[in-house]
Scaffold this active site. Structure first.
Site, PDB file in Angstrom:
ATOM      1  N   GLY A  89       1.350 -25.123  -8.329  1.00 36.81           N
ATOM      2  CA  GLY A  89       1.379 -25.317  -6.862  1.00 36.81           C
ATOM      3  C   GLY A  89       2.162 -24.467  -5.857  1.00 36.81           C
ATOM      4  N   SER A  90       2.561 -24.905  -4.438  1.00 38.38           N
ATOM      5  CA  SER A  90       3.025 -24.326  -3.837  1.00 38.38           C
ATOM      6  C   SER A  90       4.904 -24.528  -3.663  1.00 38.38           C
ATOM      7  CB  SER A  90       3.452 -25.784  -2.599  1.00 38.38           C
ATOM      8  OG  SER A  90       1.692 -24.855  -1.997  1.00 38.38           O
ATOM      9  N   THR A  91       5.411 -25.242  -4.972  1.00 38.60           N
ATOM     10  CA  THR A  91       6.376 -24.858  -5.661  1.00 38.60           C
ATOM     11  C   THR A  91       6.690 -23.395  -5.733  1.00 38.60           C
ATOM     12  OG1 THR A  91       5.926 -25.453  -7.948  1.00 38.60           O
ATOM     13  CG2 THR A  91       7.059 -27.330  -6.410  1.00 38.60           C
TER      14      THR A  91
END
Length: 582
Positions: free
Chosen positions: A300-302
């Site tokens: 995801g957004s990592t």
């Protein structure tokens, strides 16, 4: 007179001849006896002394194995994680027990019903060996053997004991009853740890009892010790905080990994639920699986921090470049990506700080997916880690022949790719080590490996500055802050994959960060799989675990705080929000 004297001499001659004959026979018998004795005792004839000695030894002389002590597994400070303790296993010759009137006495000493013991004896009827009980405490076993029940014997063995229990079980693994490693480090380094059994000889009587110990033929060679990279103190702390977060959020499972930013060593790696290898009766499926190394998740957004690297390397962006995210959503092919609200024109740094889908999508559309994929590859996404841990996963970095518009932008915010928590931690270690990707090690290292430079030191420090803004008051990772230390990181919240695609109400919450930002010492990744409730994002669920673990890690490493206590106290406590914690 002469005639009479001749007649008297004949009997004397006959008697003398008989005497010689008897003497000759006796001497012959004596010679035969001496010859037979020589044949049996000295001369090496076909069935002479050597043959008889072999036959006698075959009936009375026995060899027994001397078990080898398995090497100790310890943490980096020498604290034992796996040790071998002496035990005695009870075995029997079923021929002597089948009709024994002492079976009730034996069954009571073994703690089993008589019927069960008889049934076991029937299964082994005609055999010469069967185990009655494995790995009994020496005092308990000696008390049983002291009853001198015919056909019941004991043999010395070693049993593996794990002092840290479930806290380090999924990393250390365990052995089977025969002392062979069958999971984790115990399995991977079985040849190193196992050692070589020895042998001894003894003389037994007709009932199989040892009457004389001949001696050791070959001494046992103990296994070699193994020192892991983890610090058991941090392992306990990380286990406690992860367990608390999983239970509080009602999640299915969780994983946490902490790396040494200088060496790539794994300082702590835990998963929950976990099982205790010292009590395997209560183990559940999956309790011993090291999810941090074997399980894949979409990050995801990592991954937006890696997309930031591609944007900065393109030369078309800086952290202060402004991008208009109006009206708060963007359509790509058949999909529409939304921000929690319309952020309007904001800087690239602010896009990462707020985890703006619109802003990252516009960057991805501008620079293209190839540079982003190349950065992901350089950072080790989808590449083998070569830790040697059984079941290690490489993750997935796609290489489509045909890239759809949604595939191209999804790559930029961590969908369509998979990583393990350990692999994600290794990727973030690049920022902590000023641009160097080092191999991850589960064993203690004498010196830091050279590694491979994948980005410039200036770029690594620039990204760390943006990651620090994520933990500021308005960032999605504000609950990751650590009193006294500047930290930086990135939140992530992704939908769980089901058999029919993404689930609408099931999530995976992530946080990946470094600390302290100005001079990194540790990298920590937290993954909470399936948190329940309104606050299920990475900033709400995973970031607090990062905070607690990092605070303990920096304290154990002796890192001096860079802020005064009054400055920390004056800072307002971060509060959770329903949205914006991607």
């Amino acid at each position: 007179m002469a005639t009479k004297s001749v007649k008297k001499a004949a009997p004397a001659t006959t008697g003398l001849w008989r005497l010689y004959l008897v003497a000759g026979l006796l001497l012959s018998l004596l010679a035969l006896l001496v010859g037979r004795v020589l044949s049996l005792q000295i001369l090496d004839t076909e069935r002479g002394y050597a043959f008889l000695q072999d036959q006698g030894e075959a009936r009375a002389l026995r060899s027994a194995e001397i078990p080898a002590y398995r090497g100790v597994i310890s943490d980096r400070r020498g604290e034992p994680l796996a040790v071998s303790t002496p035990v005695i296993s009870i075995w029997a010759d079923p021929r002597y027990l089948a009709d024994s009137d002492r079976l009730p006495e034996l069954a009571e000493a073994l703690g089993m019903p008589v019927a069960e013991l008889r049934e076991k004896l029937e299964r082994y009827a005609g055999k010469r060996f069967m185990y009655l009980a494995r790995h009994r405490a020496p005092d308990e076993a000696r008390a049983l053997l002291a009853k001198r029940i015919p056909g019941v014997y004991g043999e010395r063995e070693y049993q593996r004991f794990y002092p840290a229990g479930e806290v380090a079980a999924q990393l250390v693994g365990f052995t089977n009853l025969d002392g062979k490693g069958i999971a984790g480090i115990e399995m991977e380094y079985d040849d190193w740890l196992r050692g070589k059994p020895g042998s001894k000889q003894y003389i037994k009587d007709l009932k199989g009892n040892m009457v004389r110990d001949i001696g050791v033929v070959e001494p046992a060679a103990p296994g070699r010790d193994l020192r892991l990279s983890i610090d058991l103190r941090l392992q306990y702390l990380q286990h406690r905080e992860l367990r608390k977060a999983v239970l509080a959020s009602g999640a299915e499972s969780g994983s946490a990994v902490t790396l040494d930013a200088h060496t790539g060593e794994v300082l702590a790696i835990v998963n929950y639920p976990a099982g205790n290898p010292n009590n395997r009766r209560d183990l559940q499926p999956g309790d011993m699986r090291n999810r941090a190394i074997t399980d894949n998740y979409e990050p995801g957004s990592t991954m937006k921090s890696l997309t930031l690297v591609a944007a900065l390397e393109s030369g078309r962006y800086s952290p202060e470049t402004v991008i208009d995210t109006t009206p708060g959503y963007i359509r790509v092919g058949p999909k529409t990506y939304h921000d929690p609200r319309n952020y309007g024109p904001i800087t690239v740094s602010r896009i990462i700080e707020k985890s703006s889908q619109v802003g990252v999508t516009k960057i991805a559309q501008d620079i293209g997916h190839e540079p982003i994929r190349e950065v992901l590859r350089r950072f080790g996404i989808g590449q083998p880690m070569n830790t040697g841990f059984p079941g290690e996963s490489n993750g997935l970095l796609p290489s489509h022949k045909r890239w759809y518009a949604t595939d191209k932008v999804a790559l930029a915010f961590g969908y369509g790719i998979t990583t393990t928590p350990l692999q994600l931690a290794r990727a973030y270690s690049v920022f902590a080590s000023d641009g160097v990707l080092r191999p991850v090690s589960l064993l203690a290292q004498a010196a830091a490996p050279a590694g491979e430079r994948v980005i410039s030191p200036r770029l690594a420090r620039e990204v760390r500055g943006v990651l620090q803004s994520v933990t500021d008051d308005l960032g999605t990772g504000r609950r990751a802050r650590v009193p006294g230390y500047p930290v930086g990181g990135k939140t992530g919240t992704v939908f769980q994959l089901g058999p029919n695609g993404y689930k609408d109400d099931a999530y995976v919450a992530l946080f990946a960060g470094v600390a302290p930002v100005d001079a990194p010492r540790v990298v920590t990744v937290v993954v909470i799989n399936g948190p329940q409730g309104e606050h299920h994002g990475g900033g709400a669920v995973a970031a607090p675990v990062f905070s607690a673990v990092t605070q303990g890690a920096l304290r154990l490493l002796g890192v001096t705080p860079s802020e005064f206590p009054e400055e920390v106290a004056a800072r307002p406590a971060p509060a959770a929000r329903a949205g914006g914690d991607a």
